[in-house]
Scaffold this motif. Structure first.
Motif, PDB file in Angstrom:
ATOM      1  N   THR A  39      -6.424   3.642   6.708  1.00 53.59           N
ATOM      2  CA  THR A  39      -7.568   3.899   6.036  1.00 53.59           C
ATOM      3  C   THR A  39      -7.682   1.876   5.083  1.00 53.59           C
ATOM      4  OG1 THR A  39      -6.266   5.156   5.170  1.00 53.59           O
ATOM      5  CG2 THR A  39      -6.988   4.150   3.079  1.00 53.59           C
TER       6      THR A  39
ATOM      7  N   SER B 185      -4.191  10.426   4.473  1.00 54.63           N
ATOM      8  CA  SER B 185      -4.657   9.641   4.503  1.00 54.63           C
ATOM      9  C   SER B 185      -4.991   9.418   6.328  1.00 54.63           C
ATOM     10  CB  SER B 185      -4.740   8.138   3.810  1.00 54.63           C
ATOM     11  OG  SER B 185      -3.582   7.578   4.256  1.00 54.63           O
TER      12      SER B 185
ATOM     13  N   HIS C 147       0.560  -1.009   0.616  1.00 57.67           N
ATOM     14  CA  HIS C 147      -0.457   0.014  -0.585  1.00 57.67           C
ATOM     15  C   HIS C 147       1.029   1.316  -0.348  1.00 57.67           C
ATOM     16  CE1 HIS C 147      -2.839   2.853   2.127  1.00 57.67           C
ATOM     17  NE2 HIS C 147      -3.380   2.898   0.939  1.00 57.67           N
TER      18      HIS C 147
ATOM     19  N   PRO D  44       0.291   4.673   0.734  1.00 55.95           N
ATOM     20  CA  PRO D  44      -1.293   6.249   1.596  1.00 55.95           C
ATOM     21  C   PRO D  44      -0.582   7.389   0.889  1.00 55.95           C
ATOM     22  CG  PRO D  44       0.802   5.555   2.901  1.00 55.95           C
ATOM     23  CD  PRO D  44       1.097   4.646   1.997  1.00 55.95           C
TER      24      PRO D  44
ATOM     25  N   GLN E 274      -7.413   3.598  -3.129  1.00 57.46           N
ATOM     26  CA  GLN E 274      -6.113   3.783  -2.860  1.00 57.46           C
ATOM     27  C   GLN E 274      -5.410   3.108  -4.177  1.00 57.46           C
ATOM     28  OE1 GLN E 274      -5.662   4.209   0.615  1.00 57.46           O
ATOM     29  NE2 GLN E 274      -7.829   4.726   0.340  1.00 57.46           N
TER      30      GLN E 274
END
Length: 602
Positions: free
Chosen positions: A545, A541, A535, A537, A553
């Motif tokens: 999240t 965020s 991920h 971010p 995302q």
């Protein structure tokens, strides 16, 4: 000489986990705080190790240089609750949970209480033994008479009959209650509704008899993602309502499709009610310090001591500038890779001539950084893999089975991304093969060939896991499981880098857009949990999240797969996932129907 490394902390006693523990900072310090905590990470990221290192036996066994300082920061005793036992093998005996939810919930209550009693026994044993002074705050003083009183109070309240008037006897009595659920189906007084009150009673009795009313206790729930949905929801929603003497730390995978946080002001909120620790690193720089320390410590344990990593990991001369922060171009010189690619790639020739590198180019710091240094890794990759490119497509592709481009320092460190299991998988066999080949004379660097084998092992660690994860999605090869889904995304990125017209802008991340079906979202979530995706971010965020949904995302492929798809070890720009998958199928994006992804690309 051979040396066995521990690749999985699940089956290791806490004291053995402490033997080789290298604290990842700042994560470990944050985990030591009195805050409720969500510990998010894929398989192999060290969640179980970190939780076990909070237990008394691990802390007093730890021989790290800074161990005393860390232990002195502890303001709670910790009870480790392994989900693979508490909600896996043990409760499978109850059959399908949908028909017996009260039994699985009772098992959860008893397992948690038993783990807390075990932590209390650790504290008592430390108080009666000769533990280190710096761990004195974790010890509890309980006389045999007080211990018997404690057992009687709890046994009467819980409806159990321990055969020994000791904390161990109480622990065994709870085990007997758990066995009774298996044998008779009787859950006694251990309903989920009584969980909070039983915890409070247990803590009040122990703290009161030891004269430390405000002693705090941390409940460390491991692998929460495999727990029944009702228990997950109970823990996540109730994280803000426990007894103030109880701290909850939950280790879980980043994606769960059956539980999570609602987007509701009444639901628990990060920073207000809990902290989140992410064990993945969107930027390679964030993981580098920890990866390097663990890399070095592992080499030391095997026998390669007091050697700087940049001297141990030889960089092939032909790839010394690939992703290594080169300063080339600063003195008015065009990198030789530019000239090499110029000869065989017509699309790059156009870029080269447009910039006027051989005629009118102004070599200043800003222009060199933008036009040469930023572009150099792309040029090196194309020059390395492309044999000829003309008329807008690759005419000849050089096949490279050995991942030589990714060997050397610091690329080898970056590929592991701070994942302890990946580091052990890479370093252990590589170092032992190196020592065997050196025949006792381990002074030179580790060869690129051995490094290449190590890179392949880390790749296999991930791809073998992906192959056994089922994929419920049409258009992919079923026999390859989730690997085919990840492979198609990786090949789409590879095509953009190597098979299309040259562009100075690298694309290495995707946005999970709302043009995809729920099945695609689920596949991305599973790949995220396996560690194939990471991920990325947004700067503004929330830290949790992903527990509130994946749509919108941004993600990238794990650098452990970079050599498989011949990609760069950097983020790059982004593209929507629906567009990426359509490109891979050679479809006309503007006319594609909602067949696989649920809509047209936007």
């Amino acid at each position: 000489m051979t040396f066995d490394l521990e690749y999985n902390a699940r089956s290791l006693p806490a004291a053995d986990v402490a033997r080789s523990f290298v604290p990842p900072e700042p994560h470990f310090v944050r985990l030591l705080s009195r805050n409720h905590t969500l510990l998010l990470g894929p398989r192999g990221s060290g969640k179980t190790t970190l939780l076990k290192m909070l237990t008394t036996r691990a802390l007093v066994s730890w021989q790290h240089d800074d161990a005393k300082d860390y232990v002195r920061r502890m303001e709670f005793n910790a009870a480790f609750i392994p989900a693979d036992v508490a909600w896996g093998r043990q409760v499978e005996a109850f059959g399908t949970f949908a028909f017996f939810p009260q039994k699985s919930e009772a098992a959860f209550v008893i397992h948690t209480l038993r783990a807390l009693v075990f932590a209390m026994r650790e504290a008592v044993e430390l108080g009666r033994g000769s533990g280190p002074e710096y761990a004195s705050s974790l010890a509890a003083l309980l006389s045999p008479t007080q211990e018997a009183e404690f057992v009687k109070v709890i046994a009467d309240a819980f409806g159990i009959q321990p055969r020994l008037p000791t904390v161990l006897g109480l622990e065994l009595g709870l085990q007997a209650a758990l066995d009774a659920i298996n044998l008779t189906g009787e859950i006694g007084s251990f309903s989920i509704d009584s969980f909070a009150s039983k915890l409070s009673l247990l803590i009040s009795a122990f703290n009161g008899l030891t004269g430390q009313d405000q002693r705090r206790w941390a409940l460390l729930f491991d692998e929460l993602e495999i727990a029944p949905a009702r228990i997950k929801a109970f823990l996540l929603s109730g994280i803000r309502s426990f007894d103030e003497r109880i701290i909850v730390k939950l280790a879980l995978a980043p994606y769960m499709d059956d539980a999570g946080f609602e987007r509701d002001p009444k639901s628990p909120q990060p920073l207000h009610d809990y902290h989140v620790i992410q064990l993945t690193y969107p930027n390679k720089e964030d993981a580098f310090a920890f990866s390097s320390r663990l890399f070095q410590e592992t080499l030391n344990r095997i026998g390669i001591r007091s050697r700087a990593l940049n001297s141990v990991l030889r960089v092939p001369a032909t790839t010394e500038s690939f992703g290594r922060g080169t300063k080339r171009g600063a003195r008015g010189q065009i990198p030789e890779e530019f000239r090499s690619l110029y000869k065989k790639d017509g699309s790059f020739r156009e870029y080269f001539d447009t910039k006027g590198f051989d005629t009118s180019y102004e070599f200043n710091e800003n222009s060199v950084a933008q036009d040469i240094r930023k572009v150099l890794p792309i040029v090196i990759a194309r020059d390395y893999y492309v044999r000829k490119f003309e008329d807008g497509h690759m005419v000849a592709n050089r096949s490279r089975k050995a991942p030589t481009l990714y060997t050397g320092f610091p690329s080898l460190i970056e590929i592991t991304e701070g994942n302890p299991r990946a580091i052990m998988t890479m370093v252990g066999p590589m170092a032992q093969e190196y020592l065997q080949a050196a025949d006792g004379d381990a002074e030179g660097p580790i060869s690129p060939a051995l490094q290449g084998l190590a890179i392949r092992r880390v790749e296999l660690l991930l791809t073998s896991l992906l192959q056994v994860i089922p994929l419920d999605l049409g258009g992919f090869e079923k026999g390859k499981g989730l690997l085919d889904f990840v492979d198609q995304i990786g090949r789409a990125f590879e095509a953009r880098l190597l098979r299309r017209t040259f562009t100075p802008d690298y694309v290495g991340t995707f946005i999970l857009d709302d043009n995809v079906t729920p099945a695609v979202v689920s596949a991305v979530g599973k790949a995220l949990n396996a560690g194939a995706f990471v991920h990325v971010p947004a700067p503004d965020s929330n830290s949790d999240t992903l527990l509130r949904g994946l749509i919108g995302q941004r993600f990238r492929l794990s650098y452990a797969l970079a050599s498989r798809f011949r990609l760069l070890l950097t983020l790059g720009d982004r593209v929507s996932l629906s567009r990426l998958l359509l490109e891979m199928r050679g479809l006309d994006i503007s006319n594609s129907q909602r067949n696989l992804f649920g809509g047209d690309d936007r």
